[in-house]
Structure formats: structure tokens, C-alpha cells
Design a protein around this motif. Structure first.
Motif, mmCIF file in Angstrom:
data_model
loop_
_atom_site.group_PDB
_atom_site.id
_atom_site.type_symbol
_atom_site.label_atom_id
_atom_site.label_comp_id
_atom_site.label_asym_id
_atom_site.label_seq_id
_atom_site.Cartn_x
_atom_site.Cartn_y
_atom_site.Cartn_z
ATOM 1 N N LYS A 152 -0.210 -11.758 -0.228
ATOM 2 C CA LYS A 152 0.325 -12.000 1.111
ATOM 3 C C LYS A 152 -0.070 -13.391 1.598
ATOM 4 O O LYS A 152 -1.153 -13.898 1.286
ATOM 5 C CB LYS A 152 -0.196 -10.952 2.089
ATOM 6 N N VAL A 153 0.831 -13.995 2.359
ATOM 7 C CA VAL A 153 0.601 -15.314 2.926
ATOM 8 C C VAL A 153 0.206 -15.139 4.388
ATOM 9 O O VAL A 153 0.908 -14.456 5.148
ATOM 10 C CB VAL A 153 1.863 -16.199 2.820
ATOM 11 N N ALA A 154 -0.912 -15.727 4.784
ATOM 12 C CA ALA A 154 -1.396 -15.590 6.156
ATOM 13 C C ALA A 154 -0.336 -16.065 7.152
ATOM 14 O O ALA A 154 0.265 -17.124 6.982
ATOM 15 C CB ALA A 154 -2.686 -16.397 6.334
ATOM 16 N N GLY A 155 -0.102 -15.253 8.180
ATOM 17 C CA GLY A 155 0.843 -15.629 9.218
ATOM 18 C C GLY A 155 2.291 -15.310 8.891
ATOM 19 O O GLY A 155 3.173 -15.499 9.733
ATOM 20 N N GLN A 156 2.556 -14.816 7.686
ATOM 21 C CA GLN A 156 3.929 -14.503 7.293
ATOM 22 C C GLN A 156 4.312 -13.124 7.823
ATOM 23 O O GLN A 156 3.604 -12.151 7.615
ATOM 24 C CB GLN A 156 4.045 -14.532 5.772
ATOM 25 N N THR A 212 -3.777 -3.198 -1.324
ATOM 26 C CA THR A 212 -5.236 -3.076 -1.426
ATOM 27 C C THR A 212 -5.663 -1.645 -1.745
ATOM 28 O O THR A 212 -6.850 -1.343 -1.768
ATOM 29 C CB THR A 212 -5.903 -3.516 -0.104
ATOM 30 N N ASP A 213 -4.674 -0.765 -1.987
ATOM 31 C CA ASP A 213 -5.003 0.617 -2.355
ATOM 32 C C ASP A 213 -4.786 0.812 -3.858
ATOM 33 O O ASP A 213 -4.904 -0.138 -4.644
ATOM 34 C CB ASP A 213 -4.178 1.609 -1.521
ATOM 35 N N GLU A 214 -4.440 2.010 -4.286
ATOM 36 C CA GLU A 214 -4.281 2.319 -5.706
ATOM 37 C C GLU A 214 -2.881 2.014 -6.248
ATOM 38 O O GLU A 214 -2.585 2.326 -7.409
ATOM 39 C CB GLU A 214 -4.596 3.800 -5.950
ATOM 40 N N THR A 215 -2.025 1.394 -5.431
ATOM 41 C CA THR A 215 -0.657 1.101 -5.865
ATOM 42 C C THR A 215 -0.606 0.355 -7.201
ATOM 43 O O THR A 215 0.146 0.753 -8.105
ATOM 44 C CB THR A 215 0.094 0.302 -4.776
ATOM 45 N N ASN A 250 0.831 -1.201 0.000
ATOM 46 C CA ASN A 250 0.000 0.000 0.000
ATOM 47 C C ASN A 250 0.871 1.259 0.000
ATOM 48 O O ASN A 250 1.006 1.939 1.015
ATOM 49 C CB ASN A 250 -0.931 -0.009 1.217
ATOM 50 N N GLU A 251 1.430 1.571 -1.140
ATOM 51 C CA GLU A 251 2.353 2.702 -1.257
ATOM 52 C C GLU A 251 1.858 3.728 -2.277
ATOM 53 O O GLU A 251 2.639 4.401 -2.939
ATOM 54 C CB GLU A 251 3.747 2.220 -1.673
ATOM 55 N N ALA A 252 0.532 3.865 -2.380
ATOM 56 C CA ALA A 252 -0.029 4.770 -3.387
ATOM 57 C C ALA A 252 0.446 6.214 -3.193
ATOM 58 O O ALA A 252 0.569 6.966 -4.162
ATOM 59 C CB ALA A 252 -1.559 4.707 -3.350
ATOM 60 N N ARG A 253 0.726 6.602 -1.951
ATOM 61 C CA ARG A 253 1.154 7.981 -1.683
ATOM 62 C C ARG A 253 2.542 8.267 -2.255
ATOM 63 O O ARG A 253 2.847 9.414 -2.596
ATOM 64 C CB ARG A 253 1.162 8.249 -0.177
ATOM 65 N N PHE A 254 3.378 7.230 -2.345
ATOM 66 C CA PHE A 254 4.786 7.478 -2.651
ATOM 67 C C PHE A 254 5.315 6.784 -3.900
ATOM 68 O O PHE A 254 6.344 7.197 -4.439
ATOM 69 C CB PHE A 254 5.652 7.031 -1.464
ATOM 70 N N ILE A 255 4.648 5.730 -4.374
ATOM 71 C CA ILE A 255 5.206 4.920 -5.461
ATOM 72 C C ILE A 255 5.442 5.745 -6.725
ATOM 73 O O ILE A 255 6.424 5.525 -7.455
ATOM 74 C CB ILE A 255 4.299 3.698 -5.765
ATOM 75 N N GLY A 256 4.584 6.715 -6.987
ATOM 76 C CA GLY A 256 4.777 7.564 -8.166
ATOM 77 C C GLY A 256 6.070 8.358 -8.091
ATOM 78 O O GLY A 256 6.817 8.462 -9.077
ATOM 79 N N MET A 257 6.383 8.903 -6.906
ATOM 80 C CA MET A 257 7.625 9.665 -6.723
ATOM 81 C C MET A 257 8.838 8.751 -6.904
ATOM 82 O O MET A 257 9.848 9.158 -7.483
ATOM 83 C CB MET A 257 7.651 10.312 -5.340
ATOM 84 N N THR A 258 8.727 7.529 -6.388
ATOM 85 C CA THR A 258 9.839 6.577 -6.511
ATOM 86 C C THR A 258 10.101 6.249 -7.973
ATOM 87 O O THR A 258 11.254 6.286 -8.434
ATOM 88 C CB THR A 258 9.519 5.280 -5.735
ATOM 89 N N ILE A 259 9.052 5.939 -8.717
ATOM 90 C CA ILE A 259 9.215 5.586 -10.130
ATOM 91 C C ILE A 259 9.765 6.769 -10.920
ATOM 92 O O ILE A 259 10.666 6.611 -11.749
ATOM 93 C CB ILE A 259 7.882 5.092 -10.720
ATOM 94 N N GLU A 260 9.242 7.964 -10.665
ATOM 95 C CA GLU A 260 9.732 9.149 -11.372
ATOM 96 C C GLU A 260 11.223 9.370 -11.106
ATOM 97 O O GLU A 260 11.966 9.780 -12.007
ATOM 98 C CB GLU A 260 8.934 10.383 -10.949
ATOM 99 N N SER A 261 11.664 9.085 -9.884
ATOM 100 C CA SER A 261 13.079 9.287 -9.563
ATOM 101 C C SER A 261 13.972 8.283 -10.284
ATOM 102 O O SER A 261 15.135 8.577 -10.561
ATOM 103 C CB SER A 261 13.305 9.212 -8.052
ATOM 104 N N VAL A 262 13.432 7.104 -10.590
ATOM 105 C CA VAL A 262 14.199 6.133 -11.385
ATOM 106 C C VAL A 262 14.200 6.532 -12.859
ATOM 107 O O VAL A 262 15.211 6.391 -13.555
ATOM 108 C CB VAL A 262 13.630 4.704 -11.206
ATOM 109 N N LEU A 263 13.090 7.055 -13.339
ATOM 110 C CA LEU A 263 13.010 7.482 -14.739
ATOM 111 C C LEU A 263 13.982 8.617 -15.055
ATOM 112 O O LEU A 263 14.401 8.773 -16.206
ATOM 113 C CB LEU A 263 11.580 7.925 -15.073
#
Length: 307
Positions: free
Chosen positions: A55-59, A31-34, A1-14
Motif C-alpha cells: 500500500k502507498v501512504a495517502g492513497q 497483513t492477515d493470513e491472505t 485482508n481477505e483471509a475469511r473469504f479468499i479460499g471460497m473465492t479461489i475454490e469457486s474459480v477452480l
């Protein structure tokens, strides 16, 4: 669930001056917009690949994180490359990050694991320095020499975290150098205490448990915790929570996830650090001055070798 930040991360790699040949982004059950954000970039960039891992239950969180990295590693297939980079989804890189780290890996063939350091972006927008050990590299921004990664077998999934520390210890035990460069800074957009575990005292307690599972020497751990009492929030109480976690680790009698040979190596190195007043032995020291830049031929090679 990294919808807040994943765009910034990808842009920094681009915007990197040295880009990956292939980038496998593993979504560990968001489970968000990631997923939709990643897919937008996948449609634009054929070298970005999306993998969904449920995700694996209990992991445990840290084990799940390592299994996600292993999934991404398998996604590289038979692609030829010399360097392997790990990147968390809440990091913003400066445009020359990979060029800086790869130039240093190319300058020392015994350097197997390298990274910069990160600073935390606080909710008010200010940046905060984070304590770091020159010998260890944060998993979130680590770059491996491929031969080193395969030599150590990648990351060990640790119940209480510290898999990046374990990887560096194993690498040094096998004769590799490991180093984080304080002159190469990245921004961590989701500081400890704002993510999956928001209670800092609980985090410090867990880190103390992790130190015991890493086999940290009691004397070294005590000195480290006392230093953290005055250097790391929450001041005083954070160091005490670490000590409590370590103590309960001893009482738990829970088996460690690393070999006794590695525990002995870790404690021997830590004893040398205490006796040597934390000096760096020549055999593992890495030259601090890397003002040199890549030759044009090297830069071209790196474009085809980082994954």
C-alpha cells in the motif's frame, strides 16, 4: 485482508466449467493470513500467480484497488487472450459463471463489458438482493472483451469510487454495449457495511460525493436518491446522506477526474433515461434471452481465451 473469504473465492474459480488460462491474484498489502492462503493454491495450480503490492501512504482505497488491477493486467504480459475478467476476493461464483457470461459476449460482438449481478450474504446466512442497473457491471465480477478494455484504457482510479460505472460510460461513449444479466447471480460474502467502511450512512454520503464526481445530472441524481430512500438501507436516511454528499461535492469545487466530454455524455444519457422513463435505447440494448449454449468448438476456444 481477505483471509475469511479468499479460499471460497479461489475454490469457486477452480470449479468453473470454463477456467482462466492465467489468473493473477494481486495482494494489496494484506497483513492477515491472505498471502499464505493464496500461496497454497499457487503451489497446486501453475496457472495461478501471486503478486504482492504494498500500500502507498495517502492513497485512497478505490484508487489503490484500481492500481492493483493494473498490476494484475501487467502480469499477463504478452499472453494471447480475448477476454479479461476482474474478480474481488470476497465473491463466490456459480460453476458456470464464466461460461454464461462468455457465451453472451460471443453472441454479440458489440458487447464489450458484461457481468452477472450479486446478492449479499448477510451475517445470519440469508441472501439479500442488491439494486443494480442493467447498463452497468459491478467491477467485482466484470468480464471485458479485451479490445474494449484496451479501447477505454481500463479503469480510472476514482477518489470516491465508481470506477466501474465510469468504465461502462466510456465504453458506451465509444460505441460498445455494456450489460449486467440478472439471471446470472453470484454471492457477495462481505456486504457493504461490513468491510473497510462499516458505517452505512458514511458509505451513502461517500456515494453521493462520488455521484457528483461522476458528473451525474442533478435531476437524475434527485430521482435516483428518492428511489434509494425506499429501496436501499438505511431507508430514508441513506438517500438523504447521498443528497448531502452530492451537495458537498458541489461546494467542494474539487476537480473531477473525468473529462468534460464524458460528463456531457453521461448527462445526455441520463436526460434520455428520464424522458424515456428509463427505457433502453435499441442501439445499446442487449438481448435478454440467452438460453442458447456454446457450441463445442466455441467452448474449446474460450478455455484458451479468458484470463
Amino acid at each position: 485482508n481477505e483471509a475469511r473469504f479468499i479460499g471460497m473465492t479461489i475454490e469457486s474459480v477452480l470449479t468453473q466449467t470454463v477456467k482462466p488460462l492465467k489468473w493473477v491474484i494481486v495482494d494489496d498489502g494484506s497483513t492477515d493470513e491472505t498471502p499464505s492462503i493464496i500461496q497454497q493454491y499457487v503451489a497446486r495450480c501453475p496457472w495461478i500467480h501471486y503478486v504482492r503490492r504494498e500500500k502507498v501512504a495517502g492513497q485512497h482505497y478505490f484508487a489503490s484497488n484500481v492500481f492493483g488491477i493494473q498490476e494484475g493486467y501487467r502480469g499477463l504480459g504478452n499472453l494471447p487472450y480475448d477476454f479479461l475478467a476482474i474478480l474481488d476476493a470476497d465473491i463466490s461464483l456459480p460453476p458456470n459463471y464464466y461460461k454464461q457470461i462468455l457465451s453472451r459476449l460471443c453472441a454479440d460482438e458489440k458487447l464489450g463489458v458484461a457481468s452477472g449481478v450479486y446478492v449479499d450474504r448477510l451475517p445470519d446466512g440469508n441472501l439479500r438482493k442488491v439494486l443494480n442497473d442493467r447498463r452497468s457491471t459491478p467491477k467485482s465480477i466484470t468480464v471485458f472483451r479485451r479490445s474494449c478494455y484496451e479501447d477505454i484504457g481500463g479503469f480510472v482510479p476514482m477518489k470516491y469510487g465508481g470506477e466501474d460505472t465510469v468504465a461502462c460510460f466510456i465504453a458506451r461513449m465509444k460505441g460498445w454495449k455494456t450489460w449486467s444479466y440478472p439471471d446470472v447471480e453470484v454471492i457477495h460474502n462481505k456486504p457493504i457495511g461490513t468491510g473497510h467502511a462499516s458505517n452505512l450512512l458514511k458509505i451513502r454520503y461517500r456515494q453521493g460525493r462520488g455521484e457528483w464526481f461522476l458528473g451525474t445530472h442533478p435531476a437524475f441524481f434527485l430521482l435516483k436518491s428518492l428511489r434509494r430512500c425506499v429501496k436501499e438501507p438505511p431507508f430514508l436516511f441513506g438517500g438523504m446522506a447521498r443528497m448531502m454528499g452530492y451537495f458537498f461535492g458541489i461546494l467542494s469545487r474539487e476537480p473531477r477526474q473525468i473529462s468534460e466530454d464524458l460528463v456531457r455524455f453521461i448527462r445526455r444519457e441520463q436526460c434520455h433515461r428520464i424522458l424515456g422513463f428509463n427505457s433502453i435505447p435499441k442501439e445499446i440494448a442487449v438481448k435478454a434471452d440467452h438460453s442458447h449454449s456454446l457450441l463445442p468448438s466455441q467452448e474449446g476456444q474460450l478455455h484458451s481465451k479468458i484470463q
